[in-house]
Design an enzyme around this catalytic site. Structure first.
Site, PDB file in Angstrom:
ATOM      1  N   SER A 114       0.808  -1.215   0.000  1.00 53.81           N
ATOM      2  CA  SER A 114       0.000   0.000   0.000  1.00 53.81           C
ATOM      3  C   SER A 114       0.840   1.262   0.000  1.00 53.81           C
ATOM      4  O   SER A 114       0.332   2.337  -0.271  1.00 53.81           O
ATOM      5  CB  SER A 114      -0.906   0.026   1.243  1.00 53.81           C
ATOM      6  N   CYS A 115       2.128   1.149   0.279  1.00 52.27           N
ATOM      7  CA  CYS A 115       2.960   2.347   0.371  1.00 52.27           C
ATOM      8  C   CYS A 115       4.358   2.049  -0.116  1.00 52.27           C
ATOM      9  O   CYS A 115       5.094   1.315   0.529  1.00 52.27           O
ATOM     10  CB  CYS A 115       3.016   2.850   1.813  1.00 52.27           C
ATOM     11  N   GLY A 116       4.731   2.629  -1.232  1.00 51.37           N
ATOM     12  CA  GLY A 116       6.051   2.373  -1.786  1.00 51.37           C
ATOM     13  C   GLY A 116       7.148   3.155  -1.113  1.00 51.37           C
ATOM     14  O   GLY A 116       8.312   2.997  -1.448  1.00 51.37           O
ATOM     15  N   LEU A 117       6.796   4.023  -0.151  1.00 52.59           N
ATOM     16  CA  LEU A 117       7.813   4.838   0.479  1.00 52.59           C
ATOM     17  C   LEU A 117       8.110   4.416   1.901  1.00 52.59           C
ATOM     18  O   LEU A 117       8.950   5.003   2.557  1.00 52.59           O
ATOM     19  CB  LEU A 117       7.367   6.308   0.492  1.00 52.59           C
ATOM     20  N   CYS A 118       7.418   3.412   2.435  1.00 54.03           N
ATOM     21  CA  CYS A 118       7.626   2.984   3.803  1.00 54.03           C
ATOM     22  C   CYS A 118       9.059   2.517   3.991  1.00 54.03           C
ATOM     23  O   CYS A 118       9.582   1.749   3.204  1.00 54.03           O
ATOM     24  CB  CYS A 118       6.664   1.858   4.177  1.00 54.03           C
TER      25      CYS A 118
END
Length: 311
Positions: A114-118
């Site tokens: 859900s989040c490519g920056l985590c």
């Protein structure tokens, strides 16, 4: 490999009546990306187009810019205790002279679907410098073409029909022809798969194209479009404020709430071709107001009139 979907038996309740039935789920598995044998990140993804995913991820990170920067991609064997291959570890070989990823880009934690920056080691690494500018791209698109893209994207989604649980990203040319579509449980993965395909086909920078996504437009999706040289990003849902800021800074056309025959164009509105008189029609007759505001005003006037009659 055939691991895109997974069958499950479920208890189904309809109006309180139970029944057991088979269901089809979108698969989600971890994939480790290595560069030159060195682990870089782990992302949760839907198996399939894994080489495109790895290549697209490295484009987004500023490691790869052209097909000849890539020497090869392979699955790493012996990923299980018994020596079997899970097809969940990919190793990317860079061409001679291509610098390896900076250590600051390594993830402290795995990247969720859900989040490519985590887990970014540093937020500064997010604003990667693009190797080319999208600001000067001469793309011109009509509202009619844009409103057709969501249906064309949906029609090309094969796995969604059986699972209902996948995002999609599609790359279209200026005439609305679909160049590439990828599905994944993660929006950012679907975009990386599209970008990776474009890189491997020698299509970067992807000038004169539109990237259509099935969800919202986040900062990272704008970043990925800019890094691939894509001048326009359209989404069926809302953009974030940071996404609009980055699009404005980069000269990318950002379209949100693309549903039916309506849309919001947040940046670089000059790329929208309004020469067709039908596209200039404002059904409210109030160019500075939204339709919702006009409808609200009409409803308020009607309510006031009713109250006056009652008195």
């Amino acid at each position: 490999m055939g691991r895109v979907t997974v069958p499950r038996r479920v208890l189904r309740l309809r109006k309180g009546v139970p029944s057991h039935r088979p269901d089809t789920l979108a698969a989600e598995e971890p994939m480790e990306i290595r560069v030159g044998g060195r682990p870089l990140t782990v992302t949760m993804r839907t198996p399939g187009s894994d080489f495109d995913l790895a290549a697209g991820f490295l484009v987004s990170e500023g490691v790869l810019h052209a097909a000849d920067h890539l020497a090869g991609i392979r699955y790493c064997a012996g990923a299980t205790a018994d020596g079997g291959n899970t097809y969940n570890v990919v190793d990317v070989a860079l061409a001679a002279g291509v610098p390896a990823p900076d250590a600051s880009l390594e993830r402290n934690f795995y990247t969720t679907s859900s989040c490519g920056l985590c887990g970014k080691a540093s937020l500064d690494a997010v604003r990667t410098t693009a190797p080319w500018s999208v600001a000067a791209d001469g793309l011109r698109i009509t509202p009619a073409l844009l409103t057709a893209l969501p249906d064309r994207l949906r029609a090309a989604q094969k796995v969604f029909d059986s699972t209902g649980g996948l995002h999609a990203a599609g790359l279209f040319d200026a005439q609305g022809r679909l160049l590439c579509l990828r599905e994944d449980v993660g929006r950012h993965n679907a975009v990386d798969k599209v970008v990776g395909h474009a890189l491997r086909e020698g299509l970067l920078p992807a000038r004169g194209t539109v990237l259509m996504v099935s969800g919202r437009a986040s900062f990272e999706l704008v970043q990925k479009a800019v890094m691939a040289g894509i001048p326009a990003l359209a989404a069926v849902s809302a953009p974030s404020s940071l996404a609009v800021d980055l699009a404005e800074e980069s000269g990318l056309t950002l379209v949100g709430f693309l549903r039916g025959d309506s849309m919001n164009v947040y940046t670089r509105t000059d790329r929208i071709d309004l020469t067709d008189p039908a596209d200039l029609t404002d059904p409210t007759g109030l160019p500075d107001d939204t339709e919702a505001e006009a409808e609200a005003g009409t409803a308020a006037e009607a309510e006031a009139g009713t109250a006056a009659e009652a008195e």
